[in-house]
Design a protein around this motif. Structure first.
Motif, short mmCIF file in Angstrom:
data_model
loop_
_atom_site.label_atom_id
_atom_site.label_comp_id
_atom_site.label_asym_id
_atom_site.label_seq_id
_atom_site.Cartn_x
_atom_site.Cartn_y
_atom_site.Cartn_z
N UNK A 34 0.67 -1.26 -0.12
CA UNK A 34 0.13 -0.10 0.09
C UNK A 34 1.32 1.12 -0.12
N UNK A 35 1.91 1.63 0.63
CA UNK A 35 2.51 2.20 0.87
C UNK A 35 3.13 2.66 -0.31
N UNK A 36 4.41 1.87 -1.41
CA UNK A 36 4.19 1.28 -2.62
C UNK A 36 3.37 2.21 -3.32
N UNK A 37 2.17 1.89 -3.38
CA UNK A 37 0.71 2.73 -3.93
C UNK A 37 0.44 4.27 -3.81
N UNK A 38 1.34 4.72 -2.47
CA UNK A 38 1.14 5.60 -2.33
C UNK A 38 1.28 7.00 -3.31
N UNK A 95 3.26 9.78 -1.66
CA UNK A 95 4.12 10.28 -0.86
C UNK A 95 5.04 10.96 -2.02
N UNK A 96 5.42 10.33 -2.57
CA UNK A 96 6.57 10.50 -3.28
C UNK A 96 6.46 11.39 -4.10
N UNK A 116 4.19 13.53 -4.45
CA UNK A 116 4.15 15.13 -3.52
C UNK A 116 4.64 15.28 -3.06
N UNK A 117 6.66 14.81 -2.97
CA UNK A 117 7.72 15.16 -2.48
C UNK A 117 7.29 15.20 -0.81
N UNK A 118 6.41 14.26 -0.21
CA UNK A 118 6.18 13.89 1.04
C UNK A 118 7.41 13.17 1.72
N UNK A 119 8.70 13.77 1.31
CA UNK A 119 8.85 12.11 1.65
C UNK A 119 9.35 11.82 3.34
N UNK A 120 8.72 13.09 4.04
CA UNK A 120 8.89 12.35 5.63
C UNK A 120 7.72 12.38 5.90
N UNK A 121 6.57 12.14 5.58
CA UNK A 121 5.88 11.06 5.98
C UNK A 121 6.04 9.69 5.24
N UNK A 122 6.70 9.85 4.47
CA UNK A 122 6.87 8.09 3.46
C UNK A 122 7.58 7.49 4.70
N UNK A 123 8.95 8.33 4.81
CA UNK A 123 10.00 7.58 5.71
C UNK A 123 9.48 7.16 6.89
N UNK A 172 14.80 7.61 -6.68
CA UNK A 172 14.80 5.95 -7.14
C UNK A 172 15.51 5.72 -5.39
N UNK A 173 16.32 6.72 -4.25
CA UNK A 173 16.91 6.06 -3.63
C UNK A 173 15.34 5.70 -2.67
N UNK A 174 14.51 6.34 -2.66
CA UNK A 174 13.14 6.17 -2.19
C UNK A 174 13.15 4.94 -2.29
N UNK A 175 12.80 4.81 -3.39
CA UNK A 175 11.35 3.49 -3.87
C UNK A 175 12.65 2.14 -3.43
#
Length: 553
Positions: free
Chosen positions: A212-216, A218-219, A221-228, A298-301
């Motif tokens: 579910x996080x992969x399909x969000x 966040x990335x 919309x540049x919401x890296x804080x919520x993502x991590x 790419x690193x976040x993914x």
């Protein structure tokens, strides 16, 4: 000279005398304005038959401020007070006319003096006139009537509503209990998506959350804080549930230290490369959350994919639980299941109790408290009224009546003085102490076939029997009674305080004595019941409407 003085004094004395007389009249005016009380008593008749009533009225005319006290209680002896009516008050200018009426009776023939009665007015006693009252016997009509055969026994179909009512109530209770048990215990409730996901094992839940996080977005919309933050929460939650370490509350260094301790103790077989990857992901997440660092997309993914591999390798690195651990887990699951079961039972009992309260309140509001109480707890009189009644003939000459229960024969030992006048006596009775109901039927045949029945003596004996059993304050009235077939009789009825058997307590009760007969015989029906029992009133009315007698032998 002396005569002139006398002539002058006479007019002066005459003037003084006139003044003195004037003041005497003025001073005496109030005394003459107060009139003496007037008392007049009268009776509507001076001749009655046994059991009839005479109405005696006393009228008192007094000033409006006077206080008048009329006689109370049994002050008219030898006559008996049946009822004292309300005082009628009429105003005439500054005077009041008070009228008080009493209903009096007597059950013995003869001449009786109604004694003078004391009327108290402002503390002073005034007395009425006495009256002679003649009480005559009641003539008995001895007209011959046709004889009829005794009716044969009739088979009556029993009412089925009694047991059908209880069967219906039982089925309704079973259906309600079964429905409640199915609804709260057997029914499979549809689970929401969150509830279904919460029941999954930790590994499957973690993998599903990572997908579910992969399909969000966040990335995107540049919401890296919520993502991590969500990424590390998923892996920390998995480690806390699966590996049983406090991962959510630990810092990065503390968490890695705990994992290494588990690996050194042989409880978690993870490679060094896997630990280094996990450490890099945690440090990147700390930089993003606290230093506002922004890694490449790419690193976040790749970090999400590495966390998925770490979760999978951690599951493979956990050794199989020992038999003791499995037993502890089973005990824990059983304890949780028992708590859930008790919670459901408490909820079901509470819902059932609430339903019963609502049903009870609704029934009381619609049917009334007394009806619901009698229906749930039971009422002896109600059971007799709604039960199967018995129609039978008792004694000779026969007394035919319908009763809730059959009357049983009573052996009565006649006194020596009565054996010479009574040829045969048949007595039947039924007593229900729970319902405070008593029914009796008596047939008497006299030795002298031309002897008329003594109703007055029979009533006196019955009332004396009431008094021997402890009855008090018995009030008696009399009226004519006719059976459904037109046979005339006499009804003596009234009320009193009856003693409860085997007790020192009393209850307010009523009684009815039905007298029939002719030359050489007499028939009696005696019923007594509790005064405020509505079901008993219906029972008595039904019995009286079914009485039949033979008037000749």
């Amino acid at each position: 000279m002396r005569r002139d003085k006398i002539a002058v004094l006479v007019p002066e004395m005459e003037g003084k005398i006139r003044i003195l007389l004037f003041w005497l009249v003025v001073m005496s005016a109030p005394a003459f304005s107060q009139q003496a009380p007037k008392i007049v008593s009268s009776a509507d008749t001076a001749s009655i038959r046994i059991g009839e009533q005479i109405r005696w009225t006393v009228a008192v005319e007094v000033d409006s401020a006077a206080q008048v006290i009329f006689p109370e209680g049994q002050t008219f002896s030898p006559l008996e007070t049946v009822e004292a009516f309300m005082t009628d008050t009429t105003r005439k200018n500054d005077r009041l006319l008070l009228q008080k009426t009493y209903a009096l009776t007597q059950f013995d023939s003869g001449g009786y003096i109604l004694p003078t009665q004391r009327i108290e007015i402002d503390g002073k006693g005034f007395f009425t006139d006495s009256i002679l009252v003649m009480v005559a016997t009641v003539p008995v009509d001895t007209v011959n009537q046709k004889m009829y055969d005794i009716k044969p026994m009739m088979e009556v179909q029993a009412s089925r509503w009694g047991w059908l009512k209880w069967v219906a109530l039982g089925l309704l209770a079973v259906l309600l209990a079964g429905g409640a048990y199915y609804w709260f215990f057997l029914r499979k409730k549809p689970l929401s998506e969150e509830e279904a996901e919460a029941l999954l094992p930790p590994y499957e839940r973690a993998m599903k959350e990572l997908k579910r996080l992969e399909q969000s977005r966040y990335l995107i919309q540049d919401e890296f804080k919520q993502y991590y933050t969500e990424l590390t929460s998923i892996v920390r939650g998995y480690l806390e549930e699966e590996v049983h370490i406090s991962a959510l509350e630990s810092t990065t260094g503390q968490l890695l230290e705990k994992i290494e301790l588990l690996r050194d103790a042989g409880k978690l077989d993870l490679e060094d490369n896997t630990l280094r990857q996990f450490q890099n992901i945690l440090e990147t997440a700390d930089l993003v959350k606290f230093a506002k660092s922004k890694p490449e997309l790419r690193k976040a993914e790749e970090d999400r994919n590495k966390v998925e591999e770490i979760v999978q390798k951690t599951k493979e690195a956990i050794p199989e639980p020992t038999e003791e651990e499995l037993l502890q887990q089973e005990e824990y699951r059983m304890a949780v299941a028992e708590q859930q079961r008790k919670r459901k039972i408490r909820f079901a009992l509470g819902a059932a109790a609430g339903l019963l309260v609502v049903a009870l309140v609704s029934a009381i509001g619609y049917f009334g408290f007394q009806t619901v109480k009698d229906y749930l707890i039971g009422n002896p009189s109600k059971n007799l009224l709604e039960g199967e009644w018995v129609s039978s003939s008792y004694g000779y000459p026969p007394v035919i009546l319908e009763t809730p229960e059959v009357l049983y024969r009573k052996e009565i030992e006649l006194p020596p003085e009565a054996m010479g006048t009574i040829q045969d006596l048949d007595a039947f009775a039924y007593d229900d102490h729970r319902a405070n109901l008593s029914i009796a039927a008596v047939s008497t045949v006299f030795t002298k076939t031309d002897e008329a029945p003594d109703y007055e003596g029979a009533v006196d004996q019955i009332l004396a029997g009431f008094e021997r059993n402890g009855a008090r304050n018995i009030i008696t009235k009399q009226e004519e009674f006719t059976t459904v077939s037109g046979i005339p009789g006499t009804k003596v009825f009234g009320r009193g305080n009856f003693k409860i058997p085997d007790s020192d307590e009393f209850l307010k009760g009523k009684y009815a004595i039905l007298l029939f007969g002719g030359n050489g015989f007499m028939q009696q029906v005696v019923i007594s019941w509790e005064e405020d029992d509505l079901y008993a009133e219906e029972i008595v009315d039904r019995i009286l409407n079914t009485i039949e007698v033979k008037t000749v032998i």
